[in-house]
Design a protein around this motif. Sequence first.
Motif, mmCIF file in Angstrom:
data_model
loop_
_atom_site.group_PDB
_atom_site.id
_atom_site.type_symbol
_atom_site.label_atom_id
_atom_site.label_comp_id
_atom_site.label_asym_id
_atom_site.label_seq_id
_atom_site.Cartn_x
_atom_site.Cartn_y
_atom_site.Cartn_z
ATOM 1 N N ALA A 265 -11.200 -0.023 12.375
ATOM 2 C CA ALA A 265 -10.015 -0.443 11.625
ATOM 3 C C ALA A 265 -8.822 0.444 11.954
ATOM 4 O O ALA A 265 -8.940 1.673 11.990
ATOM 5 N N SER A 266 -7.679 -0.182 12.192
ATOM 6 C CA SER A 266 -6.422 0.557 12.336
ATOM 7 C C SER A 266 -5.771 0.775 10.978
ATOM 8 O O SER A 266 -5.057 1.750 10.767
ATOM 9 N N SER A 267 -6.019 -0.184 10.060
ATOM 10 C CA SER A 267 -5.472 -0.115 8.703
ATOM 11 C C SER A 267 -6.519 -0.628 7.734
ATOM 12 O O SER A 267 -7.432 -1.377 8.114
ATOM 13 N N ILE A 268 -6.377 -0.243 6.467
ATOM 14 C CA ILE A 268 -7.272 -0.764 5.438
ATOM 15 C C ILE A 268 -6.477 -1.090 4.182
ATOM 16 O O ILE A 268 -5.388 -0.551 3.935
ATOM 17 N N VAL A 269 -7.037 -1.995 3.408
ATOM 18 C CA VAL A 269 -6.587 -2.253 2.042
ATOM 19 C C VAL A 269 -7.795 -2.002 1.145
ATOM 20 O O VAL A 269 -8.889 -2.513 1.415
ATOM 21 N N ILE A 270 -7.641 -1.197 0.125
ATOM 22 C CA ILE A 270 -8.708 -0.992 -0.841
ATOM 23 C C ILE A 270 -8.390 -1.797 -2.092
ATOM 24 O O ILE A 270 -7.224 -2.097 -2.383
ATOM 25 N N ALA A 271 -9.425 -2.183 -2.801
ATOM 26 C CA ALA A 271 -9.212 -3.037 -3.976
ATOM 27 C C ALA A 271 -10.351 -2.841 -4.956
ATOM 28 O O ALA A 271 -11.488 -2.542 -4.570
ATOM 29 N N HIS A 272 -10.038 -2.978 -6.222
ATOM 30 C CA HIS A 272 -11.093 -3.044 -7.230
ATOM 31 C C HIS A 272 -10.637 -3.956 -8.359
ATOM 32 O O HIS A 272 -9.462 -4.330 -8.449
ATOM 33 N N ASN A 273 -11.579 -4.343 -9.173
ATOM 34 C CA ASN A 273 -11.278 -5.282 -10.263
ATOM 35 C C ASN A 273 -11.392 -4.601 -11.621
ATOM 36 O O ASN A 273 -12.057 -3.574 -11.777
ATOM 37 N N HIS A 274 -10.707 -5.173 -12.581
ATOM 38 C CA HIS A 274 -10.880 -4.847 -13.991
ATOM 39 C C HIS A 274 -11.396 -6.129 -14.641
ATOM 40 O O HIS A 274 -10.600 -7.012 -14.977
ATOM 41 N N ARG B 142 -4.243 3.695 8.644
ATOM 42 C CA ARG B 142 -3.136 3.413 7.725
ATOM 43 C C ARG B 142 -3.663 2.752 6.451
ATOM 44 O O ARG B 142 -4.351 1.729 6.515
ATOM 45 N N LEU B 143 -3.375 3.350 5.301
ATOM 46 C CA LEU B 143 -3.698 2.732 4.019
ATOM 47 C C LEU B 143 -2.533 1.823 3.630
ATOM 48 O O LEU B 143 -1.457 2.292 3.276
ATOM 49 N N ILE B 144 -2.764 0.524 3.717
ATOM 50 C CA ILE B 144 -1.702 -0.456 3.464
ATOM 51 C C ILE B 144 -1.435 -0.642 1.980
ATOM 52 O O ILE B 144 -0.293 -0.676 1.519
ATOM 53 N N ASP B 145 -2.525 -0.749 1.198
ATOM 54 C CA ASP B 145 -2.342 -1.058 -0.225
ATOM 55 C C ASP B 145 -3.631 -0.770 -0.979
ATOM 56 O O ASP B 145 -4.718 -0.667 -0.395
ATOM 57 N N HIS B 146 -3.487 -0.626 -2.269
ATOM 58 C CA HIS B 146 -4.605 -0.613 -3.207
ATOM 59 C C HIS B 146 -4.273 -1.667 -4.245
ATOM 60 O O HIS B 146 -3.245 -1.584 -4.925
ATOM 61 N N CYS B 147 -5.114 -2.672 -4.357
ATOM 62 C CA CYS B 147 -4.854 -3.784 -5.267
ATOM 63 C C CYS B 147 -5.865 -3.780 -6.407
ATOM 64 O O CYS B 147 -7.060 -3.546 -6.186
ATOM 65 N N ILE B 148 -5.378 -4.031 -7.594
ATOM 66 C CA ILE B 148 -6.244 -4.176 -8.767
ATOM 67 C C ILE B 148 -6.204 -5.639 -9.186
ATOM 68 O O ILE B 148 -5.129 -6.218 -9.367
ATOM 69 N N ILE B 149 -7.376 -6.237 -9.340
ATOM 70 C CA ILE B 149 -7.492 -7.650 -9.678
ATOM 71 C C ILE B 149 -8.084 -7.781 -11.070
ATOM 72 O O ILE B 149 -9.127 -7.188 -11.371
ATOM 73 N N SER B 150 -7.444 -8.553 -11.934
ATOM 74 C CA SER B 150 -7.987 -8.797 -13.266
ATOM 75 C C SER B 150 -7.629 -10.205 -13.714
ATOM 76 O O SER B 150 -6.702 -10.816 -13.160
ATOM 77 N N PRO B 151 -8.351 -10.747 -14.712
ATOM 78 C CA PRO B 151 -8.028 -12.088 -15.210
ATOM 79 C C PRO B 151 -6.623 -12.181 -15.806
ATOM 80 O O PRO B 151 -6.079 -13.274 -15.945
ATOM 81 N N GLU B 152 -6.043 -11.037 -16.145
ATOM 82 C CA GLU B 152 -4.721 -11.030 -16.785
ATOM 83 C C GLU B 152 -3.614 -10.609 -15.830
ATOM 84 O O GLU B 152 -2.505 -10.305 -16.257
#
Length: 230
Positions: free
Chosen positions: A169-178, A206-216
Amino acid sequence: MNLSIKHWPEQERPRERLILQGAASLSDAELLAIFLRSGSKQHSAVELSRMLLQHFGGLNPIFDAELQDLSQFHGIGASKYAQLIAVRELGRRYISAHLKQEKIELSNSKILLDFLKFELLGETQEVFAVLCLDAHLRKISFKKMFYGSLNSCEISTNQLLRYAINQHASSIVIAHNHPFGLGLPSQADIELTQNIATVCDLLEIRLIDHCIISPEGSYSFAEHGLIQPQ
């Protein structure tokens, strides 16, 4: 007695309206009715769809529901349940294919968030995942790496970065949910992101983003200036 959709005036039938006016002209219930194809002896497909939407509170909970929950409604059995699961997976693969073919526009993360919602919204525990990207910001792979409880998840930064290196990977996006909370970062989320960003910088990933995913709602660290562009 219920009047079947096939007895409706042609200009009012969802399928005919979709062809003539486009899918955007239809309500959620009408789109779902086209997919279900038929209702029950008591209700037309549109009425059944409206009942499902009212009971579950929206489309996402319907597609995430289990067979035993859906089968409470007359007209929904194993066959229609399998169709719902299939269309959800088709949607996930459709967006995933776009991520493989098209560069992620960092100024507009909608397609990225849509993909992550497909992957994480149905989870009932916290999950931490990584999306690996090539030099052109196209998807290489996506993996759910760590599973936690309802409101926490322990991760290994070393294991995360080893996976990214193995994927070239040249870049990554990390993500987790609530699963049941707001899509907002905690102080621990912010500190974890800073630590991962520091290690990524040392490894020239390169860390592009960290996204949090939730129903709200969803949250992008990059869009809120919590990840500095490199």
